[in-house]
Design an enzyme around this catalytic site. Structure first.
Site, PDB file in Angstrom:
ATOM      1  N   TYR A 164       0.826  -1.215   0.000  1.00 13.12           N
ATOM      2  CA  TYR A 164       0.000   0.000   0.000  1.00 13.12           C
ATOM      3  C   TYR A 164       0.859   1.264   0.000  1.00 13.12           C
ATOM      4  O   TYR A 164       1.783   1.404   0.803  1.00 13.12           O
ATOM      5  CB  TYR A 164      -0.923   0.022   1.224  1.00 13.12           C
ATOM      6  CG  TYR A 164      -1.668   1.337   1.379  1.00 13.12           C
ATOM      7  CD1 TYR A 164      -2.738   1.645   0.558  1.00 13.12           C
ATOM      8  CD2 TYR A 164      -1.259   2.298   2.310  1.00 13.12           C
ATOM      9  CE1 TYR A 164      -3.406   2.856   0.661  1.00 13.12           C
ATOM     10  CE2 TYR A 164      -1.918   3.516   2.426  1.00 13.12           C
ATOM     11  CZ  TYR A 164      -2.991   3.788   1.595  1.00 13.12           C
ATOM     12  OH  TYR A 164      -3.638   4.991   1.697  1.00 13.12           O
ATOM     13  N   HIS A 194      -3.629  16.147  -2.777  1.00 14.81           N
ATOM     14  CA  HIS A 194      -3.993  16.284  -1.365  1.00 14.81           C
ATOM     15  C   HIS A 194      -3.768  17.699  -0.832  1.00 14.81           C
ATOM     16  O   HIS A 194      -4.142  18.001   0.304  1.00 14.81           O
ATOM     17  CB  HIS A 194      -3.205  15.282  -0.516  1.00 14.81           C
ATOM     18  CG  HIS A 194      -3.705  13.867  -0.633  1.00 14.81           C
ATOM     19  ND1 HIS A 194      -4.042  13.297  -1.830  1.00 14.81           N
ATOM     20  CD2 HIS A 194      -3.933  12.908   0.318  1.00 14.81           C
ATOM     21  CE1 HIS A 194      -4.437  12.053  -1.627  1.00 14.81           C
ATOM     22  NE2 HIS A 194      -4.393  11.796  -0.339  1.00 14.81           N
ATOM     23  N   ASN A 307       1.775  11.824   5.929  1.00  5.40           N
ATOM     24  CA  ASN A 307       0.929  10.954   6.742  1.00  5.40           C
ATOM     25  C   ASN A 307       1.302  11.055   8.217  1.00  5.40           C
ATOM     26  O   ASN A 307       2.349  10.583   8.630  1.00  5.40           O
ATOM     27  CB  ASN A 307       1.077   9.511   6.249  1.00  5.40           C
ATOM     28  CG  ASN A 307      -0.133   8.652   6.537  1.00  5.40           C
ATOM     29  OD1 ASN A 307      -0.071   7.446   6.487  1.00  5.40           O
ATOM     30  ND2 ASN A 307      -1.267   9.265   6.828  1.00  5.40           N
ATOM     31  N   TYR A 395     -15.978  32.467  46.864  1.00  7.61           N
ATOM     32  CA  TYR A 395     -15.341  31.299  46.255  1.00  7.61           C
ATOM     33  C   TYR A 395     -14.266  31.682  45.246  1.00  7.61           C
ATOM     34  O   TYR A 395     -13.271  30.963  45.084  1.00  7.61           O
ATOM     35  CB  TYR A 395     -16.384  30.434  45.541  1.00  7.61           C
ATOM     36  CG  TYR A 395     -17.357  29.722  46.446  1.00  7.61           C
ATOM     37  CD1 TYR A 395     -17.267  29.802  47.837  1.00  7.61           C
ATOM     38  CD2 TYR A 395     -18.374  28.946  45.898  1.00  7.61           C
ATOM     39  CE1 TYR A 395     -18.171  29.151  48.654  1.00  7.61           C
ATOM     40  CE2 TYR A 395     -19.291  28.292  46.705  1.00  7.61           C
ATOM     41  CZ  TYR A 395     -19.192  28.395  48.086  1.00  7.61           C
ATOM     42  OH  TYR A 395     -20.085  27.750  48.872  1.00  7.61           O
ATOM     43  N   ARG A 398     -11.347  32.263  47.671  1.00  6.40           N
ATOM     44  CA  ARG A 398     -11.081  31.185  48.623  1.00  6.40           C
ATOM     45  C   ARG A 398     -10.782  29.861  47.920  1.00  6.40           C
ATOM     46  O   ARG A 398      -9.984  29.055  48.414  1.00  6.40           O
ATOM     47  CB  ARG A 398     -12.313  31.023  49.528  1.00  6.40           C
ATOM     48  CG  ARG A 398     -12.033  30.195  50.759  1.00  6.40           C
ATOM     49  CD  ARG A 398     -13.272  29.764  51.513  1.00  6.40           C
ATOM     50  NE  ARG A 398     -14.465  30.569  51.319  1.00  6.40           N
ATOM     51  CZ  ARG A 398     -15.679  30.136  51.601  1.00  6.40           C
ATOM     52  NH1 ARG A 398     -15.854  28.913  52.090  1.00  6.40           N
ATOM     53  NH2 ARG A 398     -16.738  30.915  51.419  1.00  6.40           N
ATOM     54  N   PHE A 444      -1.810   6.892  12.440  1.00  9.39           N
ATOM     55  CA  PHE A 444      -2.091   8.235  11.943  1.00  9.39           C
ATOM     56  C   PHE A 444      -3.349   8.839  12.562  1.00  9.39           C
ATOM     57  O   PHE A 444      -3.628  10.019  12.380  1.00  9.39           O
ATOM     58  CB  PHE A 444      -2.280   8.194  10.422  1.00  9.39           C
ATOM     59  CG  PHE A 444      -3.280   7.155   9.988  1.00  9.39           C
ATOM     60  CD1 PHE A 444      -4.641   7.336  10.194  1.00  9.39           C
ATOM     61  CD2 PHE A 444      -2.850   5.976   9.397  1.00  9.39           C
ATOM     62  CE1 PHE A 444      -5.561   6.370   9.818  1.00  9.39           C
ATOM     63  CE2 PHE A 444      -3.774   5.007   9.014  1.00  9.39           C
ATOM     64  CZ  PHE A 444      -5.129   5.207   9.230  1.00  9.39           C
ATOM     65  N   GLU A 529     -12.061   5.743   5.171  1.00 10.40           N
ATOM     66  CA  GLU A 529     -11.676   6.404   6.418  1.00 10.40           C
ATOM     67  C   GLU A 529     -12.977   6.801   7.126  1.00 10.40           C
ATOM     68  O   GLU A 529     -13.426   7.942   7.076  1.00 10.40           O
ATOM     69  CB  GLU A 529     -10.792   7.616   6.090  1.00 10.40           C
ATOM     70  CG  GLU A 529      -9.514   7.184   5.381  1.00 10.40           C
ATOM     71  CD  GLU A 529      -8.822   8.296   4.602  1.00 10.40           C
ATOM     72  OE1 GLU A 529      -9.285   9.454   4.678  1.00 10.40           O
ATOM     73  OE2 GLU A 529      -7.831   8.002   3.913  1.00 10.40           O
TER      74      GLU A 529
END
Length: 592
Positions: A164, A194, A307, A395, A398, A444, A529
């Site tokens: 791959y 990409h 990647n 508060y 404190r 990834f 994906e």
């Protein structure tokens, strides 16, 4: 022969200069002439002579005298910009310099190095690399590991094994086998296709962090990149040649593909790139100006560069370091507010916190005692109300150890996640040289940093939430015993009225930003994906939350310093007086 790179209306032109006595004005006209020659309509001009322009350096944006000679005014291969009078800037225009250009006009190339081995980088070191304080070298051990993993890739290519991303397509096309003579083209096409991000480019600091972190991951030796290519990446970092990386477009699995592809695109000499010397220009010109060559991708190297979770994690490292700084400052600011509001230190007693022994709570209580309890330099303000009839404080004062404390513990937890992540191999497939094989996995996936950064935003926001309430107490005369909005001439002067409104607005905005992005997931890549982390948005909004926290606490600090003016001539403890003096060194007292 000297040559200059000239920016005209979004285009970059290389202009050689045969005669060193030519003027800067000549250079501008020659650049405009070449620009007109490239345009079917001559760029809208009848002749070069009718074009009115001025010229400025890309570095620092300093204007140049058109009558000076290029030899006297410019360095060889310097980048300049021709600005044509009457042009209106397009909203899509990328300025030659990012915001904060003044910081880069005096840029000095660092002389010190950090040695990266893929295993020992710290969040502090990464932020320092982002600031341009260091160059990078690899350790000999890292170089050896990189060579060994590359040998595995070369053997796969030679034997034409189906693996791959090396000899196949990507994502949905993982079953498409690519012939050997197309393997280099495959990697270039991957980077180009990409590079689909949008939005404003990352700042130089953040681009530098992203590039440094990718180098560190590649140095682990599980990516299959060649040592030659990795050294070219390092040379680009050391020259501060930073690609144009849009901030939006990653879903955080399969890694930060879009931003890392833009990173790789600049390194192969395509798209835009920035350096302190050039400003924004075509990547090939920027690399050439620094004596560098564009990378020629070998099989698997495009995938090796894009990647991983480095966008999420590099921004996350900045977030966690800034969060740690503002958390420490929050304790100091709250202590100063407590002094102004004449609070008690009893709530910070060691025995109280020993019976609820959270680490962060104990640390904050200790810090408050250190700031407020001083036998050597006692607070005159505290002494002035020692015998008052008030039993306990609100508060917001404190409970600072309990509220600030869990923020400190949150930061420590997230920092641990980030430290592991920046020293992790996040590629796919992974190259295991000792086994002489590649294995596809899911390192990834950005769920770890995404979840951690959502948690960080939620935790750190509370510093602003409690700070805004303390600002209210400082400004409200029924709660503070001080003049309304910390000004004596109320009505004529509104004092801190709208400063408090600003704090309230920022806190409200943070409430929306604290919604976790990592609870969302959208299937991508044709359901290949089918679960993603949305970690890119988790990182960016964590930074926005932290920025708002910094701003709210700055408002509280100014208000507390203004409040202390009404208690003079009484003085607080020595440490807090030093804080007051530091503030007054840059911000004078407001009108009382």
């Amino acid at each position: 022969m000297p040559r200059y790179t000239v920016h005209v209306r979004g285009e970059w032109l290389a202009v050689p200069c045969l005669n060193s006595t030519n003027t800067v004005g000549w250079l501008g006209k020659e650049a405009v002439r070449r620009y007109m020659k490239n345009k079917p309509d001559n760029g809208g001009f009848a002749s070069v002579e009718e074009v009115k322009f001025y010229i400025r350096r890309c570095k620092g944006l300093g204007l140049l005298d058109l009558d000076d000679t290029v030899e006297d005014a410019l360095e060889d291969n310097e980048f300049v910009e021709v600005v044509i009078e009457g042009d209106i800037m397009s909203p899509d225009f990328i300025p030659s310099q990012p915001e904060g250009v003044h910081l880069y006009s005096k840029y000095r190339e660092p002389e010190q190095y950090i040695f990266l081995d893929g295993n020992s980088l710290t969040t502090e070191d990464l932020v320092s690399l982002g600031k341009g304080l260091y160059k990078i070298k690899l350790t000999p051990e890292a170089e050896a590991r990189v060579k060994q993993s590359r040998e595995v890739i070369e053997r796969i290519v030679k034997e034409q094994t189906v693996v791959y991303g090396i000899t196949t397509g990507f994502g949905k096309f993982a079953r498409t086998v690519i012939p050997n003579n197309k393997l280099r083209e495959l990697q270039v096409n991957l980077v180009r296709s990409h590079s689909a991000g949008v939005g404003k480019p990352l700042s130089p600091e953040r681009s530098r962090m992203l590039l440094a972190l990718r180098i560190n991951v590649l140095a682990k030796g599980y990516s299959g990149i060649s040592l030659e290519t990795l050294q070219q990446v390092i040379e680009a970092f050391n020259a501060s040649c930073l690609p144009y990386i849009p901030e939006k477009g990653t879903v955080g699995a399969s890694g930060d593909l879009a931003p890392l592809s833009h990173l790789a695109l600049g390194l192969i000499g395509e798209g835009k790139m920035w350096s302190p010397k050039s400003g924004w220009a075509d990547a090939k010109y920027v690399l050439e100006a620094h004596g560098l060559r564009p990378i020629t991708l070998k099989p698997k190297e495009g995938l090796a560069l894009i990647n991983g979770t480095q966008m999420i994690t590099s921004l996350g490292c900045e977030a966690v370091e800034r969060a740690g700084a503002i958390a420490r400052q929050a304790d100091i600011i709250a202590a100063l507010t407590l002094e102004v509001l004449k609070g008690t230190t009893r709530a910070f007693d060691t025995d109280i916190h020993a019976v609820r022994p959270h680490r962060g709570q104990a640390e904050v209580a200790f810090r408050f005692r250190s700031l407020l309890d001083s036998d050597h330099h006692p607070s005159e303000i505290a002494e002035s109300h020692r015998f008052c009839d008030r039993v306990q404080d609100a508060y917001t004062m404190r409970c600072c150890p309990q509220v600030h404390g869990v923020v400190n513990d949150t930061i420590a937890f997230v920092k641990d996640i980030m430290t592991t992540e920046i020293n992790s191999a996040t590629d796919n497939p992974m190259v295991f040289a000792e086994r002489a094989e590649t294995i596809s996995g899911g390192n990834f996936h950005g769920e770890y940093p995404a979840k951690a950064l959502d948690y960080l935003a939620i935790g750190v926001h509370e510093l602003a939430a409690i700070s805004e309430r303390r600002i209210e107490r400082l400004c409200n005369p029924s709660l503070s015993e001080l003049p309304a909005f910390l000004v004596t001439e109320g009505g004529l002067n509104s004092g801190f009225m709208i400063a408090h409104c600003t704090a309230a607005a920022l806190v409200s905005e943070n409430k929306a930003l604290c919604h976790p992005s990592s609870v969302d997931s959208l299937s991508t890549s044709a359901a290949t994906e089918d679960h993603v982390s949305m970690g890119g948005w988790a990182a960016r909004k964590a930074l926005r939350v932290i920025e708002h926290v910094e701003q709210v606490l700055a408002i509280e600090l100014l208000a507390a310093c203004q409040g202390i003016e009404f208690l003079r001539p009484l003085r607080t403890t020595t440490p807090l007086e030093k804080v007051y003096d530091l503030v007054r060194s840059v911000v004078r007292c407001g009108k009382l």
